[in-house]
Design a protein around this motif. Structure first.
Motif, short mmCIF file in Angstrom:
data_model
loop_
_atom_site.label_atom_id
_atom_site.label_comp_id
_atom_site.label_asym_id
_atom_site.label_seq_id
_atom_site.Cartn_x
_atom_site.Cartn_y
_atom_site.Cartn_z
N ILE A 39 23.48 15.80 -11.87
CA ILE A 39 24.32 14.66 -12.27
C ILE A 39 23.86 14.11 -13.61
CG2 ILE A 39 24.97 12.28 -11.70
CD1 ILE A 39 24.87 13.12 -8.74
N SER A 48 24.91 16.47 -16.48
CA SER A 48 26.36 16.42 -16.67
C SER A 48 26.81 15.08 -17.26
CB SER A 48 27.05 16.68 -15.33
OG SER A 48 28.43 16.44 -15.43
N HIS A 49 26.35 14.00 -16.64
CA HIS A 49 26.81 12.66 -17.00
C HIS A 49 26.26 12.19 -18.35
CE1 HIS A 49 28.61 8.80 -15.61
NE2 HIS A 49 27.72 8.28 -16.42
N TYR A 50 24.95 12.28 -18.49
CA TYR A 50 24.30 11.74 -19.68
C TYR A 50 24.11 12.78 -20.78
CZ TYR A 50 23.47 7.91 -16.49
OH TYR A 50 23.65 6.89 -15.59
N THR A 64 31.66 11.93 -17.78
CA THR A 64 31.37 10.68 -17.08
C THR A 64 32.38 10.28 -16.02
OG1 THR A 64 32.47 9.43 -18.83
CG2 THR A 64 30.08 9.77 -19.05
N SER A 65 33.38 11.10 -15.75
CA SER A 65 34.36 10.73 -14.73
C SER A 65 33.76 10.86 -13.34
CB SER A 65 35.61 11.63 -14.84
OG SER A 65 35.29 12.94 -14.41
N GLN A 66 34.39 10.20 -12.37
CA GLN A 66 33.95 10.30 -10.99
C GLN A 66 34.06 11.74 -10.50
OE1 GLN A 66 35.90 7.63 -8.28
NE2 GLN A 66 34.74 8.33 -6.53
N ASP A 123 31.11 13.74 -11.86
CA ASP A 123 29.89 13.39 -11.11
C ASP A 123 29.89 14.06 -9.73
OD1 ASP A 123 28.97 11.84 -13.20
OD2 ASP A 123 29.57 9.94 -12.30
N SER A 147 29.31 17.88 -10.23
CA SER A 147 27.94 18.21 -10.62
C SER A 147 26.94 17.90 -9.51
CB SER A 147 27.55 17.48 -11.91
OG SER A 147 27.56 16.09 -11.73
#
Length: 144
Positions: free
Chosen positions: A93, A96-98, A103-105, A108, A111
């Motif tokens: 996460i 993928s996110h940072y 950054t979508s739900q 998240d 990932s």
């Protein structure tokens, strides 16, 4: 190895159901904060997974019928392997996110619950059969 994989999967599905169900109940009707609820549901899920593997999947392995103190040690190692799996999911996460900026739900979820769960399951299977429920004469190794 087929029956071992099936037993491991069955124990994992039961543990996942307990973890998810308890988390939803603790967050909803009980009203606990998300981190406390997740910590409690994670411990319950780990306990169900350990019991399923110790009493089912790996019950015939030498050393599976161990003394109480040894069972506690075994559970501790099992818990550590599951923590490592949870960290793999969090790392997926985070990357993928940072790192990638997804950054979508949905990103998240993919990932963490998709890619992260797949990688964590491989790690948990290896750790469970190699570190927790070793066969006689086989030392713990990175290759199992």
């Amino acid at each position: 190895m087929g029956p071992e994989l099936l037993g491991f999967a069955a124990a994992g599905i039961c543990a996942y159901a307990v973890d998810l169900g308890l988390f939803i109940w603790l967050r909803g009707p009980v009203g606990l904060d998300p981190l406390t609820a997740k910590a409690l549901s994670f411990v319950a899920g780990c306990t169900v997974a350990y019991a399923g593997n110790a009493l089912g999947t790996y019950r015939r392995r030498e050393g599976a019928g161990v003394a109480r103190a040894s069972r506690l040690r075994q559970y501790g190692i099992f818990f550590a392997v599951n923590i490592a799996g949870a960290l793999v999911q969090l790392l997926c996460i985070a990357v993928s996110h940072y790192g990638l900026g997804l950054t979508s739900q949905r990103a998240d979820t993919i990932s963490g619950a998709g890619v992260g769960m797949a990688l964590a399951t491989v790690l948990r299977f290896w750790g469970t059969r190699t570190l927790v429920f070793r066969t006689a004469g086989r030392e713990a190794s990175w290759t199992g």
